[in-house]
Enzyme design. Structure first.
Site, mmCIF file in Angstrom:
data_model
loop_
_atom_site.group_PDB
_atom_site.id
_atom_site.type_symbol
_atom_site.label_atom_id
_atom_site.label_comp_id
_atom_site.label_asym_id
_atom_site.label_seq_id
_atom_site.Cartn_x
_atom_site.Cartn_y
_atom_site.Cartn_z
ATOM 1 N N GLU A 193 0.944 7.657 7.494
ATOM 2 C CA GLU A 193 0.869 8.983 6.874
ATOM 3 C C GLU A 193 0.207 10.003 7.813
ATOM 4 O OE1 GLU A 193 0.960 7.941 2.115
ATOM 5 O OE2 GLU A 193 -0.986 8.344 3.013
ATOM 6 N N GLU A 247 6.125 2.757 1.200
ATOM 7 C CA GLU A 247 5.127 2.815 0.130
ATOM 8 C C GLU A 247 5.718 3.528 -1.071
ATOM 9 O OE1 GLU A 247 1.134 4.213 0.745
ATOM 10 O OE2 GLU A 247 1.061 3.431 2.806
#
Length: 464
Positions: A172, A361
């Site tokens: 991320e 995810e």
């Protein structure tokens, strides 16, 4: 559902600092995660002798991974996304030679996965870096950290070249804008210019890792990892639509650099208008041309954007300060649930980059409670995942190339945001609470059996 390709990689995703524990075993050094006991947005607490935190043990994956891998295999996992704790390999981050005990641990884990036919996908840096690099050099604000990261990346590529064929660079990566200590190791409240300079160093390091991976493991694939922060305009007012474009570009910029190999014009304009001058060498520009093979991302929710300052002021304090969508329901943690948004995001990324995509995810955090017989009937999680996976199938029908899906937290783990165990994502329940009480015993939730069937039928059991 028949859209999923035969080679689709079903599985789950975990992170070292949220599952491993054993925070000082095997020569491991202190990481930024170790000094953030309240999670990625929490304050720094320097470690003192005798203190402890929930992540120090986490779910004890470091000692219990054979049992956990066997449970993943029972579900039929084809892929497990993990991260390597950088501080297990280079405890301070700048040592000339790696720590053999740390390398041996991941050798054993990869061997265990191979015995069960599970392919590892490895993130090089997942929300942690050596604390030594923060204290000695000032984190990613210092170009010297690029060399430290490249040494680490080349070390693990060489060591695991025959065991790992799927790699990711930074988890991320766009979250550095919101959590600069977690993302780029900058302490305090750094200025925007300092954050973007550190991000630039990290983007250069990511490209150097791509180059090294291609050299050392020619048959491997290496991708980036974005937080899929898809935003909608709150209204159809042109000002809201323009504001949404700018907001989406604030995170797509990372993908643009990693997939296209240069800084886009809109971010250069942003830098000019905000007085941000980055030190970018000609050599940096050449390095950035080493672009990723595929794009991976997390997806949990969408949000709305408006140019109305009064509405924006009310939204501040929400996660990423997003204006809520009046048409969506929310989880217990206030995260809005939007399965169709996943299809939109997949199409958006595919149209923009034309590179294979991997959903690494996605999941629902909830306060799971065993019933009188110890069972957890998490139908809410089944419904959430089913609806999202149906939309993945729709995106594949749209023509989007999707490599796989690894649900977040297939086993309960310590949450990143607030370091809680009560926020549970797993198909597997772990008997431990936020205070560290419990047996650490594992048990199967209802969703365990549901996901097993989804994988066995390659998505055929999903309900539209």
């Amino acid at each position: 559902m028949t859209a999923f390709p035969k080679a689709f990689l079903w599985g789950g995703a975990i992170a070292a600092n949220q599952v491993e524990g054993a925070w000082q075993e095997g020569g491991k050094g202190i990481s930024t995660s170790d000094v953030q006991p309240q999670g990625v947005f929490g304050p720094v607490k320097e470690r003192a002798p005798g203190d402890s935190g929930i992540k120090d043990v986490a779910i004890d994956f470091y000692h219990r991974y054979p049992q956990d891998v066997a449970l993943f295999a029972e579900m039929g996992f084809r892929c497990l996304r993990i991260s390597i704790a950088w501080t297990r390999i280079f405890p301070q981050g700048d040592e000339p030679e790696p720590n053999e005990a740390g390398l041996a641990f991941y050798d054993s884990l990869f061997d265990e996965l191979a015995q069960h036919g599970i392919q590892p996908m490895v993130t090089l840096s997942h929300y942690e870096m050596p604390w030594g690099l923060v204290k000695r050099y000032g984190g990613w604000g210092n170009r010297k950290v690029i060399d430290c990261f490249e040494r680490y990346a080349r070390c693990v590529f060489s060591r695991y070249q025959h065991k790992v064929k799927l790699w990711l660079t930074f988890n991320e990566i766009n979250m550095s804008l919101h959590a600069p200590l977690t993302g780029v190791g900058l302490e305090g409240e750094p200025a925007k210019g300092a954050i973007y300079q550190a991000i630039h160093h990290q983007l250069v390091a990511s490209s150097l890792a791509v180059k090294a991976c291609h050299e050392i493991i020619p048959d491997a694939q290496i991708g980036n990892m974005l937080l899929g922060g898809l935003m909608y305009p709150l209204t159809c007012k042109p000002d809201d639509v323009l504001e949404t474009l700018q907001e989406n570009r604030s995170w797509l910029f990372f993908g643009d650099v990693q997939c296209r190999g240069s800084y886009p014009g809109y971010i250069l304009r942003y830098f000019r208008e905000h007085g941000i001058e980055l030190e970018i060498s000609e050599n940096d520009g050449e390095i950035l041309k080493n672009t990723v093979d595929f794009i991976s991302f997390s997806y949990y929710m969408t949000g709305c954007v408006t140019a109305d300052e009064e509405l924006n002021a009310r939204a501040r304090g929400n996660i990423l300060s997003m204006v809520p969508n009046p048409h969506l329901a929310s989880s217990e943690w206030g995260w809005q649930i939007d399965p169709v948004g996943l299809r939109i995001l997949l199409n958006t990324l595919w149209d923009r980059y034309q590179k294979p995509l991997f959903i690494v995810e996605n999941g629902l955090g909830a306060k799971d409670k065993p019933d009188a017989e110890g069972r957890i009937n998490d139908d809410y999680r089944i419904s959430y995942l089913n609806d999202h996976l149906v939309q993945v199938g729709e995106a594949i029908e749209d023509g989007v190339a999707v490599m796989g899906y690894t649900s977040w937290g297939p086993i309960d783990l310590v949450s990143a945001s607030k370091a809680e165990l009560s926020k549970r994502y797993g198909f597997i329940y772990v008997d431990r609470d936020d205070q560290g009480n419990g047996t650490l015993e594992r048990s199967r939730k209802k969703s365990f059996h549901w996901y097993k069937e989804v994988i066995a039928t390659n998505g055929g059991s999903l309900k539209r």
